[in-house]
Scaffold this motif. Structure first.
Motif, PDB file in Angstrom:
ATOM      1  N   GLU A  92       5.900   8.429   6.789  1.00  0.00           N
ATOM      2  CA  GLU A  92       7.219   8.430   6.158  1.00  0.00           C
ATOM      3  C   GLU A  92       7.659   7.017   5.811  1.00  0.00           C
ATOM      4  O   GLU A  92       8.742   6.573   6.174  1.00  0.00           O
ATOM      5  N   GLY A  93       6.835   6.314   5.101  1.00  0.00           N
ATOM      6  CA  GLY A  93       7.155   4.956   4.685  1.00  0.00           C
ATOM      7  C   GLY A  93       5.941   4.368   3.999  1.00  0.00           C
ATOM      8  O   GLY A  93       5.016   5.088   3.623  1.00  0.00           O
ATOM      9  N   VAL A 126       0.871  -1.172   0.000  1.00  0.00           N
ATOM     10  CA  VAL A 126       0.000   0.000   0.000  1.00  0.00           C
ATOM     11  C   VAL A 126       0.908   1.222   0.000  1.00  0.00           C
ATOM     12  O   VAL A 126       1.732   1.393   0.899  1.00  0.00           O
ATOM     13  N   ASP A 127       0.762   2.066  -1.019  1.00  0.00           N
ATOM     14  CA  ASP A 127       1.564   3.292  -1.069  1.00  0.00           C
ATOM     15  C   ASP A 127       0.894   4.330  -0.182  1.00  0.00           C
ATOM     16  O   ASP A 127       0.132   5.169  -0.629  1.00  0.00           O
ATOM     17  N   SER A 128       1.205   4.229   1.096  1.00  0.00           N
ATOM     18  CA  SER A 128       0.615   5.147   2.072  1.00  0.00           C
ATOM     19  C   SER A 128       1.558   6.304   2.384  1.00  0.00           C
ATOM     20  O   SER A 128       1.380   7.012   3.367  1.00  0.00           O
ATOM     21  N   ARG A 140      -1.163  11.426   9.571  1.00  0.00           N
ATOM     22  CA  ARG A 140      -1.054  10.609  10.767  1.00  0.00           C
ATOM     23  C   ARG A 140      -1.348  11.488  11.978  1.00  0.00           C
ATOM     24  O   ARG A 140      -1.348  12.716  11.891  1.00  0.00           O
ATOM     25  N   SER A 141      -1.586  10.846  13.112  1.00  0.00           N
ATOM     26  CA  SER A 141      -1.883  11.594  14.337  1.00  0.00           C
ATOM     27  C   SER A 141      -0.736  12.540  14.680  1.00  0.00           C
ATOM     28  O   SER A 141       0.404  12.330  14.251  1.00  0.00           O
ATOM     29  N   GLY A 142      -1.048  13.556  15.434  1.00  0.00           N
ATOM     30  CA  GLY A 142      -0.016  14.502  15.868  1.00  0.00           C
ATOM     31  C   GLY A 142       0.474  15.395  14.748  1.00  0.00           C
ATOM     32  O   GLY A 142       1.598  15.863  14.776  1.00  0.00           O
TER      33      GLY A 142
END
Length: 185
Positions: A81-82, A67-69, A74-76
């Motif tokens: 970064e991956g 999965v190209d996420s 993301r939280s915060g």
């Protein structure tokens, strides 16, 4: 004849000193050899270009679901970064490149993690691991070596089992295009 005796003692002392220095140098050479070999290996990694295509980091029976996420929120107020690669729990995780293991441990977000320094001095990050392989910090690895096993530790606890894989060099880089290129080879 009396003059040669002090000369013989001086020669013996010199020979003994030379033998002692030789033994000391040989002892230091044996002690220093692993450090010199590691330094040479890191130098060879530094001058080697990173691969344009990387193999899958999972030893799965079926092709893993990539999965190209990259860059997803993301939280915060962070960005991903991956990429996430989903697989059954305890699927062996393979290093994608040769390198040296620089860290085996835990952190808050990744849970159980492994870092490998590879060609071009890229740092390869494997996170959310269920358990570690047999490699430890300072060990050399080759592409395809089992370094750990997929899990859902860290901030992935309670979620689906997967491997978070990231590449860092002067910041984070999306590994998806290089992994996709490796799948098509």
């Amino acid at each position: 004849f009396t003059r040669s005796r002090p000369y013989a003692k001086t020669r013996m002392k010199s020979a003994a000193r030379l033998l002692l220095v030789t033994l000391l140098v040989l002892g230091l050479a044996d002690t220093a050899q692993p450090y010199l070999q590691r330094a040479w290996f890191i130098y060879s990694l530094a001058i080697e270009a990173p691969a344009a295509a990387l193999p899958s980091p999972l030893a799965a029976r079926r092709a893993p679901r990539f999965v190209d996420s990259w860059g997803n929120a993301r939280s915060g107020d962070r960005r991903h970064e991956g990429i996430d690669i989903f697989a059954p729990k305890d699927t062996p995780v393979l290093t994608t490149t040769r390198g040296i293991v620089t860290r085996v441990g835990k952190n808050r977000l990744g849970g159980q993690v492994v870092w490998i320094l590879g060609p071009g001095l890229e740092r390869h990050y494997y996170a959310h691991l269920n358990r570690y392989g047999v490699f430890r910090e300072g060990d050399r690895v080759e592409a395809g070596d089992i370094i750990c096993y997929a899990g859902n530790t860290g901030n992935a606890r309670g979620g689906p089992v997967h491997l978070h894989y990231g590449i860092y060099r002067h910041g984070a880089h999306n590994p998806y295009p290089r992994l996709a290129a490796g799948l098509t080879l």
